[in-house]
Design an enzyme around this catalytic site. Sequence first.
Site, short mmCIF file in Angstrom:
data_model
loop_
_atom_site.label_atom_id
_atom_site.label_comp_id
_atom_site.label_asym_id
_atom_site.label_seq_id
_atom_site.Cartn_x
_atom_site.Cartn_y
_atom_site.Cartn_z
N SER A 124 -30.73 33.07 97.55
CA SER A 124 -31.15 33.82 98.66
C SER A 124 -31.53 32.84 99.76
O SER A 124 -32.08 31.89 99.46
CB SER A 124 -32.05 34.64 98.37
OG SER A 124 -32.73 35.38 99.40
N TYR A 148 -40.60 36.53 94.56
CA TYR A 148 -39.26 36.51 94.39
C TYR A 148 -38.44 35.17 94.82
O TYR A 148 -37.59 34.76 94.32
CB TYR A 148 -38.86 37.83 94.98
CG TYR A 148 -37.39 37.82 95.61
CD1 TYR A 148 -37.01 37.37 96.62
CD2 TYR A 148 -36.53 38.03 94.63
CE1 TYR A 148 -35.42 37.45 97.06
CE2 TYR A 148 -35.10 38.08 94.61
CZ TYR A 148 -34.56 37.64 95.91
OH TYR A 148 -33.24 37.60 96.17
N LYS A 152 -36.12 32.10 93.13
CA LYS A 152 -34.63 31.63 93.45
C LYS A 152 -34.59 30.10 93.89
O LYS A 152 -33.83 29.43 93.37
CB LYS A 152 -34.15 32.36 94.80
CG LYS A 152 -34.10 33.84 94.55
CD LYS A 152 -32.84 34.15 93.64
CE LYS A 152 -32.52 35.66 93.81
NZ LYS A 152 -31.69 36.10 92.79
C1 WQD Z 1 -34.53 43.47 107.79
C2 WQD Z 1 -35.46 43.73 108.96
C3 WQD Z 1 -37.44 43.93 108.89
C4 WQD Z 1 -37.32 47.83 106.61
C5 WQD Z 1 -35.07 40.92 102.18
C6 WQD Z 1 -35.18 39.65 101.22
C7 WQD Z 1 -34.08 38.76 101.19
C8 WQD Z 1 -32.95 39.63 100.81
C9 WQD Z 1 -32.43 40.68 101.63
C10 WQD Z 1 -32.48 39.67 98.30
C11 WQD Z 1 -36.61 43.13 108.99
C12 WQD Z 1 -36.94 45.30 109.34
C13 WQD Z 1 -36.94 46.99 107.43
C14 WQD Z 1 -37.89 48.82 107.25
C15 WQD Z 1 -37.92 47.51 109.43
N1 WQD Z 1 -33.04 40.29 99.57
N2 WQD Z 1 -37.16 46.56 108.53
N3 WQD Z 1 -38.12 48.60 108.93
O1 WQD Z 1 -36.76 41.15 104.80
O2 WQD Z 1 -34.90 40.23 106.15
O3 WQD Z 1 -34.93 40.17 103.60
O4 WQD Z 1 -33.80 41.59 101.88
O5 WQD Z 1 -31.98 38.56 98.58
O6 WQD Z 1 -34.29 37.89 100.12
O7 WQD Z 1 -36.40 38.95 101.94
O8 WQD Z 1 -34.38 42.38 104.70
O9 WQD Z 1 -33.83 44.70 105.07
O10 WQD Z 1 -36.12 44.21 104.19
O11 WQD Z 1 -35.50 43.77 106.76
O12 WQD Z 1 -38.13 47.25 110.76
O13 WQD Z 1 -38.19 50.02 106.79
O14 WQD Z 1 -35.40 45.00 109.03
O15 WQD Z 1 -38.84 43.93 109.60
O16 WQD Z 1 -36.73 42.45 110.73
P1 WQD Z 1 -35.15 40.93 104.85
P2 WQD Z 1 -35.00 43.89 105.15
#
Ligand code: WQD
Length: 337
Positions: A124, A148, A152
């Site tokens: 990741s 997490y 990785k």
């Molecule tokens: C994306 C953007 C949030 C939810 C995570 C893990 C990463 C990978 C992918 C496994 C950010 C914003 C999100 C919400 C929001 N997983 N957001 N409201 O955090 O980039 O990555 O998932 O490998 O390891 O860290 O993904 O989809 O949670 O967030 O505003 O209800 O959307 O702040 O900017 P992230 P995400």
Amino acid sequence: MAILLTGGAGFIGSHTAVACLNASVDVVLADNFSNSSPKVLDRIEKITGKRPALYNVDVCDKRALRDIFAERFITGVIHFAGLKAVGESVRLPLAYYRNNLDSCLSVLEVMQEFGCKEFVFSSSATVYGDQPAPLTESADTGHCSNPYGWTKFMIEQILKDAAKANPELHVVLLRYFNPIGAHESGLIGENPNGIPNNLMPYITQVAVGKLKQLTIFGDSYDTPDGTGVRDYIHVMDLAEGHLAALGYAEAHAGCEVFNLGTGKGVSVLEMVNTFSSVNGVEVPYIIGERRAGDLATVYADPAKAEQILGWHAKRTVADMCRDSWNWQKNNPNGYDG
Ligand code: WQD
């Protein structure tokens, strides 16, 4: 001959199974259904016309793994199985270290017993931590902000050491950015347990009426519109990247790492607006507080995968939004009908 997909009933595992089967690469799935459903098998069969063997096992269980390797001629493994919720890992670090490290070590040890040498690991971009984008594979790692991510990072280190010690081992580390979307059929897709942590499944559940509104976690980041920027990649592009990685692993000993991203950053507001305009459906939202641990901007430099694997992401953000919605609107309760 077959490739074992641990966690193969999950979101990325099931899409990779479809890509492999459609490319006449036989697969065997192993999954304990802690974050997936056995019903995905019927969907995989509907899409590909093939029904891969599916073992209901915990891949920490070496006896169960030995049974699979004894029954099937496994020539390689793609290791998807693992706990993957960032927030949950902060609450339950021991469960994450135990499960994610133990499952990988068990798979590697049984592979060694059966002389299986090809291993592709679902890593990741989270291993990069807070580093300036675009991120290349040579960027520093080990700046993880949650257990997490540390699992990785630690597994990557285990694999690098294992490849050094055993010159016959062929290892590929794939650092995913943000996988979203679904197979174009709408028969398989992202099906998170409980309230989604990630952006796209949250958007689709608001759009389908399961959730009231999206909370955008902050709009004061140093980004064009103040909301977080990420490198979203269509899950079928990601799946095809695994096929390319398998081909590389067959031909190359050692341990090689590749980013699987598009190289383009998309903000939360851009994603919400694209989703609404592509699908003609409203996504009510409010602006809330920042989420602890979130970074402002994360996106890949995907050049190495293009140069060495001959792979690049082809699908657009509009494709991702269309396919995510096609899955959710046809499966409002995921695989539970
Ligand atoms: C994306 C953007 C949030 C939810 C995570 C893990 C990463 C990978 C992918 C496994 C950010 C914003 C999100 C919400 C929001 N997983 N957001 N409201 O955090 O980039 O990555 O998932 O490998 O390891 O860290 O993904 O989809 O949670 O967030 O505003 O209800 O959307 O702040 O900017 P992230 P995400």
